[in-house]
Structure formats: structure tokens, C-alpha cells
Design a protein around this motif. Sequence first.
Motif, PDB file in Angstrom:
ATOM      1  N   PRO A   1       0.844  -1.194   0.000  1.00 58.30           N
ATOM      2  CA  PRO A   1       0.000   0.000   0.000  1.00 58.30           C
ATOM      3  C   PRO A   1       0.880   1.246   0.000  1.00 58.30           C
ATOM      4  O   PRO A   1       1.978   1.217   0.571  1.00 58.30           O
ATOM      5  CB  PRO A   1      -0.780  -0.104   1.321  1.00 58.30           C
ATOM      6  N   PRO A   2       0.401   2.338  -0.626  1.00 59.42           N
ATOM      7  CA  PRO A   2       1.233   3.542  -0.739  1.00 59.42           C
ATOM      8  C   PRO A   2       1.792   4.021   0.608  1.00 59.42           C
ATOM      9  O   PRO A   2       2.930   4.479   0.666  1.00 59.42           O
ATOM     10  CB  PRO A   2       0.260   4.575  -1.318  1.00 59.42           C
ATOM     11  N   GLY A   3       1.022   3.871   1.660  1.00 68.75           N
ATOM     12  CA  GLY A   3       1.483   4.351   2.968  1.00 68.75           C
ATOM     13  C   GLY A   3       2.688   3.602   3.508  1.00 68.75           C
ATOM     14  O   GLY A   3       3.375   4.066   4.404  1.00 68.75           O
ATOM     15  N   SER A   4       2.952   2.421   2.988  1.00 65.14           N
ATOM     16  CA  SER A   4       4.073   1.617   3.482  1.00 65.14           C
ATOM     17  C   SER A   4       5.294   1.695   2.573  1.00 65.14           C
ATOM     18  O   SER A   4       6.274   0.989   2.776  1.00 65.14           O
ATOM     19  CB  SER A   4       3.656   0.143   3.570  1.00 65.14           C
ATOM     20  N   TYR A   5       5.213   2.553   1.562  1.00 65.58           N
ATOM     21  CA  TYR A   5       6.226   2.506   0.505  1.00 65.58           C
ATOM     22  C   TYR A   5       7.658   2.686   1.013  1.00 65.58           C
ATOM     23  O   TYR A   5       8.562   1.945   0.631  1.00 65.58           O
ATOM     24  CB  TYR A   5       5.917   3.569  -0.553  1.00 65.58           C
ATOM     25  N   GLY A   6       7.841   3.653   1.891  1.00 62.24           N
ATOM     26  CA  GLY A   6       9.195   3.934   2.387  1.00 62.24           C
ATOM     27  C   GLY A   6       9.785   2.758   3.147  1.00 62.24           C
ATOM     28  O   GLY A   6      10.936   2.365   2.947  1.00 62.24           O
ATOM     29  N   ALA A   7       8.955   2.189   4.016  1.00 63.80           N
ATOM     30  CA  ALA A   7       9.426   1.050   4.812  1.00 63.80           C
ATOM     31  C   ALA A   7       9.726  -0.141   3.903  1.00 63.80           C
ATOM     32  O   ALA A   7      10.728  -0.838   4.082  1.00 63.80           O
ATOM     33  CB  ALA A   7       8.378   0.666   5.846  1.00 63.80           C
TER      34      ALA A   7
ATOM     35  N   ASN B   1       9.428  -3.552  10.227  1.00 66.16           N
ATOM     36  CA  ASN B   1       9.232  -4.532   9.156  1.00 66.16           C
ATOM     37  C   ASN B   1       8.944  -3.765   7.859  1.00 66.16           C
ATOM     38  O   ASN B   1       9.093  -2.550   7.814  1.00 66.16           O
ATOM     39  CB  ASN B   1       8.118  -5.526   9.503  1.00 66.16           C
ATOM     40  N   GLU B   2       8.552  -4.473   6.812  1.00 70.18           N
ATOM     41  CA  GLU B   2       8.388  -3.782   5.531  1.00 70.18           C
ATOM     42  C   GLU B   2       7.155  -2.886   5.473  1.00 70.18           C
ATOM     43  O   GLU B   2       6.917  -2.220   4.487  1.00 70.18           O
ATOM     44  CB  GLU B   2       8.381  -4.775   4.374  1.00 70.18           C
ATOM     45  N   TYR B   3       6.363  -2.870   6.550  1.00 73.91           N
ATOM     46  CA  TYR B   3       5.178  -2.013   6.557  1.00 73.91           C
ATOM     47  C   TYR B   3       5.373  -0.751   7.382  1.00 73.91           C
ATOM     48  O   TYR B   3       4.536   0.142   7.334  1.00 73.91           O
ATOM     49  CB  TYR B   3       3.961  -2.802   7.055  1.00 73.91           C
ATOM     50  N   GLY B   4       6.425  -0.706   8.159  1.00 73.41           N
ATOM     51  CA  GLY B   4       6.662   0.503   8.929  1.00 73.41           C
ATOM     52  C   GLY B   4       7.405   0.234  10.221  1.00 73.41           C
ATOM     53  O   GLY B   4       7.867  -0.881  10.478  1.00 73.41           O
TER      54      GLY B   4
END
Length: 571
Positions: free
Chosen positions: A246-252, A279-282
Motif C-alpha cells: 500500500p502507498p502508505g508503506s512505501y518507504g518502509a 518490518n516492511e510495513y513501517g
Amino acid sequence: MKNQEISGIFNAIADILEIKEENRFRIRAYRRAAFNVSAVTVSLDDLARQGALETIPGVGKDLSDKIREYLTTGKISFYEDLKKEVPPAVLEFMSIQGVGPKTAMLFYSKLGIKSIKELREHAALGEIKDVPGLGEKTIENILRGIEFLEKASKFTLLSDGMRISEAVIRQISLAPGVKKIEVAGSTRRAKETIGDVDILASSVTPEPAMEAFIKMPEVKEVLAHGPTRSSIITAENVQVDLRIVPPGSYGAALAYLTGSKAHNIRLREIAVKKNLKLNEYGIFRNKDNKKIASSTEKEIYEALGLAPVQPEMREDQGEIEAALKHAIPDLVTLKDIRSDLHLHTTASDGSASMEELAEACSKKGYTHIVITDHSQSLKVARGLDPARLKEHLKKIDALNKRIKGLRILKGAEVDILADGSLDYDDSILERFDFVIGSIHTGFKQPKGLLTGRIVTAMKNKYLNMIAHPTGRLLGKREGYEIDIPEILKAARGTNTALEINAYPERLDLSGMNCRLAKDAGVMIGIGTDSHRLGDLDYMTLGVRTARRGWLTRKNVLNTLTLQAFLKKIKK
DNA sequence: GCCGTTTTCGGCCCGACTGTTTTCAGTCG
């Protein structure tokens, strides 16, 4: 160097310990040490003499003892004993993708299979059945794994990784719902060779993009296909993974997928110490699982109290410590480059004329270039003898009068002969603005002799830079044996630069060696070694390699104005 | 087996996908 041998043994020990179901942290310790030992560019012999083996991350008392044992006896007795406990076949099986220690052991103990060849025969005949845990699908996957093992190139050049990732991104970015998409993994870190290509995209509806991905024309095989991750093998046998978040997790997700694995582990350890989970979501607070950062990489690093780390530096080679101190260097970029220092024309073995090169470099915004055709003894490359050279230099003068905005400097790639002397007399060398010295013969000479040859060449007052200093050809030839610290010392003492040769299969010096050069106060010059117009674009690879070596503008000759460049180089 | 501005003992990164399994182990990155 014995570094790679010892790294290999540590990995083999880890494999065996895995089969023996030993403590997984002990196994990880061996893997970490193996990785770090292989990344060290000075020889372990030298480190051992200085009593500095334990400065290698992950190497403590026990492993440094084992390294010393190998250096003095050629063996590690712990490993020799361990090998007797596990059949070699089981270790061989583990090299198949999808086969880990458990499955490998099963083949041997339940089925008595003793080689990959035997395994393939049994599997193909459908003779592997009725073993708990091994279904039809598993057998099919194993057969494919064996095929891949035999056919797949062991690695892919960075330039190929970049080309493949660009092609995939071009196609997937058109799929409905895709917001952002870019390459991650070792290609983003600009590692000189990469294992597979990792692509990250963001979307709230990942299915169409995943569909498009597994249906690309270059897909030969789909290894995995899920809503957030899929893997394929291309027709040229390169594995490509697409991850969609999801776009909100992109950086992570970008941080996670870029790695390196060692770098990620360090980040997660720092998170754990702050009562956070990464983790990869934040990044999440442990107490209430509240997300405190995730949309950009910058946020992630800052939430951990770190300065953002450039992708090329993420190898757990000191960058975490630098980020903690907010002392990440301001790395050189492609925009900083004003010149190309290594170019061949039709005068020797290039296919582009001097005029064509000048025009193309002018378009790139360069202010000066050095034409460096081969010297007389390199007959195979139509090296210039003094008579032809005279005409060649006249041509450069004439062209300089005709063109505006770009200065063409007179140069040459001069062979370093067997005794360390150069392939032109000083009376000729003095006519050049910039002279590059290259080893093109006698690669197999002993370390001392080769090092001496290069040092002697550097003492020539007309020699400005050593081209592709280690002579490596990725996947084809190891670099020649040279004493890097001694070369650096001489380079510093004689004001001779060392090249990053930007040719895809050279990238020589390597990033790690560039770091050593930087620390030794040696200037780096980037040369594309162009033989065709298109090769000029390899400058990107050269700059990325410089960034892997933590180089800033002031470490790189190509960032200087013409005036500053002429002032900086040896007279 | 390593490692320490909360520690020399007791921790050690985290999740996705697959296959064969009815709740999870194995493998990978």
C-alpha cells in the motif's frame, strides 16, 4: 587472497550446523562472519599479522582462532571433523533452490540418494513418492530447481540488472492502480553483480499489476504468484521479484527490499533496542503497535535516530555507525561530472570518431574530455606508433579550434611494459595533457612483481592515472594479485590517480577499494573506456561505484573544472 | 558464536509464499 576460501568454509560450516539442527544463532554467527570476511578487501594474512582479525564485524575470539588456524595450517580442524558427520551429497542438495537442510537430509536418509544427478533421475522417473512431506508439486519444483542450477548464470552484471529492471518498470507502471514503482535490492545499491532483480511498487489494488508482471513476454517461468509478492524467471535466466505494498508503506518497503540483508538486520536491532518493531510495513511501537513511520525511507531512518543512508552505502560496512553520528558523506552524483577521462577513437580500436565523441560529450554537459587511444605495442588494438600519433595529435589541435564549449585534452592509454617502463619515451609522453597507464600483459606475474611494475610506472613524472588497477573481469577473470596498500602509498606519494573503469564487466576499482583509496588520500578518476558512442553512458556505473566507495566530489577528478583539473594532476 | 551509553549473561529481525497439512513447517529474502 584466502578471504574467499575462509568465507566459503564458514558458510559450509553454517550449512552443516543447519543440517544438525544446531542453535540457529550460532549458525547465523557463521553466516555473518562468512559475509563480512568476504567483504574485507585487505588480505586476512595482513590483518592477522596486525592482530586485527577481531575488527571484522562478527568475528570474535573463536572465529579469529579458526581463521589463524587456516592461515597457518591450511585447514580448520573443527570443519574437517564436522564434514565427517554429514554426507557431501546433502550439502550438494542444499544448493538447489527450494531445498533446505530438512529436505536435503530426507533425500539422503529416506531415499539413499547420493548426488544431484541421481536425484534428478529418481525424480524424473516419479520414484520419489510416499515420503512424508514430499508431494508431486515439491518434486516438480525440485526438478526445476536443478535445471535452474545448471543453466542459470551465477550472477548478473549490474548493467544487465538495470536494463532488465527498466524494462519491467516500463511495463508494470502502465498497469491500473500502480502509484509508484522503482528498482530496489542490489541493483539499487549498485552492487557490481547482482543475484536477482527486485522491483517495488505501491498500489491499493495490486492484482492487475501482478497479473501484468507474470504475463510479460520475457517471462519464462513463474516461481511464485501472490497478491503482494511474485517471482519470475526471464528468458535470459534472471530471477525478478515484484513486491507491491500500500502507498502508505512505501518507504518502509523500499528500505526493506533494498537491503542489504546485513544492513536491515542492524536497523531492526536498533529498533528493538528502542522498543520498536521494524518490518516492511513501517516502524511500530511495541506497547500499542502504533505505526510511527512508514511512508518514506527518510522517516524510517529518522525514527531510528539515524541520518538517512544512501542505498549504495547499505552494506553494514560502517554506515550505521556513521549514520548514528550523523556523519554520512555527501556522495558524488552524476550531475557533478564535468569530464570523461578515458575514451578510444577510430585512431586505435574505437568505433566512434573524435568529432562524434566530442559532440556526444558536449551534449552530456561535459566541459572537457581526454582522448586516450592505445600505445604502440598494443598491436591488436591498433596502438599508435610515433608517426601516426603525430598526425593524431594534430587532429586534436585542429578539432579544438573548430568546436566551442568543450576542450579536448591530449591523452593516451599507455601500456605498462614488463619492467614497469612505459610504452612511449618521455620525449613523446611530454606532449600529452593526461596519460593513463595500463597493464595489458603479464597478468599472471607474482604479486610482488606486478606491484613493482605499477609502482615503477607511477614514478614516471608523465603518468597521471592507472587504468583498471586490479584488472578484474567480472565472471571471467579475478583481478591480478597486487598489493593494494603499497599501490595506494605510491599513488599518494607520486600524485597519481587511480581509475574507476566504468565498463560494466570491470567496475575497477571496486567500491571497497575506492574507500581505501579515499582513506589513503588518493584521487580517483572515472573513465568510461568508451569504444562506441553508447559506452559513454557507462559513466552512471562509474559514479554509482564511486558512491559505493563513499566518495564525495572532492575525491573525484571528473568533478573539477578544466582549470582545476589541470592544476590538480601531476605535471 | 557474537556482543554490550540499560548487559560479561542472555539475548539475538521479520514476514511472504508454498505445499501438504487441517494449524504449520520449510524455505527464502
